[in-house]
Design an enzyme around this catalytic site. Sequence first.
Site, short mmCIF file in Angstrom:
data_model
loop_
_atom_site.label_atom_id
_atom_site.label_comp_id
_atom_site.label_asym_id
_atom_site.label_seq_id
_atom_site.Cartn_x
_atom_site.Cartn_y
_atom_site.Cartn_z
N LEU A 34 0.81 -1.21 0.00
CA LEU A 34 0.00 0.00 0.00
C LEU A 34 0.84 1.26 0.00
O LEU A 34 0.40 2.31 -0.45
CB LEU A 34 -0.93 0.00 1.22
CG LEU A 34 -1.92 -1.15 1.32
CD1 LEU A 34 -2.72 -1.04 2.61
CD2 LEU A 34 -2.84 -1.18 0.12
N GLY A 37 7.68 4.11 3.58
CA GLY A 37 8.23 5.33 4.14
C GLY A 37 9.63 5.10 4.65
O GLY A 37 10.31 4.14 4.27
N VAL A 42 3.82 -0.61 4.31
CA VAL A 42 2.50 -1.07 4.72
C VAL A 42 1.93 -1.93 3.60
O VAL A 42 1.96 -1.55 2.43
CB VAL A 42 1.56 0.11 5.01
CG1 VAL A 42 0.18 -0.40 5.44
CG2 VAL A 42 2.14 1.00 6.09
N LYS A 57 1.88 -3.13 8.94
CA LYS A 57 3.06 -2.26 8.93
C LYS A 57 4.26 -3.13 9.28
O LYS A 57 4.34 -3.70 10.38
CB LYS A 57 2.90 -1.15 9.97
CG LYS A 57 4.13 -0.26 10.13
CD LYS A 57 4.14 0.83 9.11
CE LYS A 57 5.25 1.85 9.38
NZ LYS A 57 5.18 2.99 8.47
N ASP A 153 5.70 12.05 15.47
CA ASP A 153 5.92 12.20 14.03
C ASP A 153 4.61 12.59 13.34
O ASP A 153 4.21 11.96 12.36
CB ASP A 153 6.47 10.89 13.44
CG ASP A 153 7.10 11.10 12.06
OD1 ASP A 153 7.38 12.27 11.70
OD2 ASP A 153 7.30 10.10 11.34
#
Length: 691
Positions: A34, A37, A42, A57, A153
Amino acid sequence: MSGDLIPRYRTELGGALRLRPGSTVGGYVLTEMLGGGAYGAVYLAKHPRLERNVALKVLYPGYAADPKVRIAFDREATLIASLDHPNIVAVYDRNDPEDEHLWLSMRPVAGGDLAALINAEPEGLDPQRVARLIVDAARGLDHAHRNGVLHRDVKPANILVEQHPDGERAFLTDFGIARALDATVTATGVTATLAYTAPERFARQAVDHRADVYSLGCTLFHLLTGHTPFRTTDPASTIAAHLSEPPPSPRDLRPALPAYLDIVITTALSKTPTDRYSTCSELAENVTRAVTATTYAPTMSAPHNVEVATLTPAADGDTGAVSNHGLLLESLNLYDPELATLLLAADSGDTTAMNKVGRQHEEHGALTEARVWYRRAANAGHTGAMYNLGVLLEEHAPLQLPVSLGSTVPIPAGKQPGDSEEPTSAATATNDLGDIPELTEAENWYRRAANAGHTGAMYNLAVLLEERGQQTDAENWYRRAADAEGHPATMYNLGNLLKRRGKLGEAENWHRRAANAGHTGAVSNLGVLLAGRGEQTEAEGLYRRAAHAGHTGAMRNLAALLEKKGELTDAENWYRRAADADGHPTTMYNLGNLLKGRGKLGEAENWYRNAAVVGHTGAMYSLGALLEGRGERTDAENWYRNAAVVGHTGAMYSLGALLEGRGERTDAENWYRRADRRREPPSREPGNRFD
């Protein structure tokens, strides 16, 4: 991406980081990627047993190889999984300690993230849409903060969106991941995306929930303008901008935005945490106010980089100036003719008016403005303003985050602590209150007001000093306040402090004085003192008197005393009344123990479970033992593990024994070692009675 610090693992492992569809992680079968980062990727994945998909994740492999990261990730995953809020992506499961990968399974969110919305509308989103999204994100963040979790974050890519019947809804994800990985980055030791990172993180200062307020403010700026606040080209200049450059105006990039947004951005992005909004919801409320109540907003450019709009003093009788003040107040949703008149008096130097203006702002939730006016009056010598400023600073000081599910948060000193058996003492507090700037400043203002004879300041100063462990100084101020006005709460707190210091005779005298003045907490604690020296009959009478007046601590104490006397039916009734009244975890735990001893196992399980879900480790352990006793080993293991990871040695041993029984000897050995026991059955945890 400019402004990011990329962890070393990602650059070392390069293209080998992506897992192929069909791969299995923790029993989940990956179907598609999906997104990815700086920390991991993910995937959409199939649940190994249930007919549903999850968002999985998975951190990049190098992180799983680092023991420090594994420990930190396990700690953060425990906290994240405890968050249950409609604006936080639900976490279903996490990796086992022996898994190859570090992963979290979550509810999949279908609508993408805010970063994608910005890419689709590079000039900035509709301000009212932005306000709604920020409100959702703020609610989720404040819930996390109340439960001791910082995000660390906050950025558009970590806020997901989804269409619901009532409209668009935002969800926060990736809580705590940045903290778990902070040990793996170079230079600053900050894993969060730099474009949204609060300056105190670069300065290695104490970080609290207001760092998330700052990051949410940066996210707000990005959503409104399509750009991050500081448009720099390299990490060093980004850090320097956060540390020293004033917050920019969003209207420099998008002039049609409401003028009041300048004040919102300036407050949210203040370099000093104490000058920011005290909560994310306060920020969101001001954003909503700015974009929906702009009829009377100033037509001139609002001053950049100011906390509050400047009000120009007017000559006596200048009704036009009163009207102008009223228009400005109405643009802030604070319109009140009396307040407009007070502002004129305050601007001319009237300290009583300054104090009243501060109170008006505080009552409307405009806390930054309230601090400004209180401080002006206090600096001019107004003792009431000194006291009010101290209370405001103390009540909105950053929460001290619990180090475990069983940790405590001190009760704000501005509140009367008469509903608990005793206020938190320095001996039992888990936080260093001396390191919080707001509390240090509050103490200074309380001292100034107390030395001028303000008895409320004497009382609050004493409570604050007691929480900081300065018991002699606290006792002196309690005595001064008690002698000056004889307030029941002051006498009650003085009695508690004297009891902890071993001065039982004096403690009894002050508790009797407070009890005679109608303080039910003092009645209950007087009973505790008498029970401690064997005067059970009088103690029981005092407990009953306070319990019938609704004091839940007295109900608990009475139940414990009756249980010891063998009057189990009466004890059970009082435990139930106390548990129903305030849901205190120890009451629920004690009630569970009593019910279990009386053979009411189903009810015992319910009360253990109620206490366990709010963090009582003894209840977790006892619930695990009850479940294991009837063969529900999987559920028992989960509760043993929850209690064990926060330090319950009996749960560590029981978890080890359960694992050993099914042949998992290595894991069992680890838990035995952690408990520092082997083959020694744990004793039942005492009931934590309040007697």
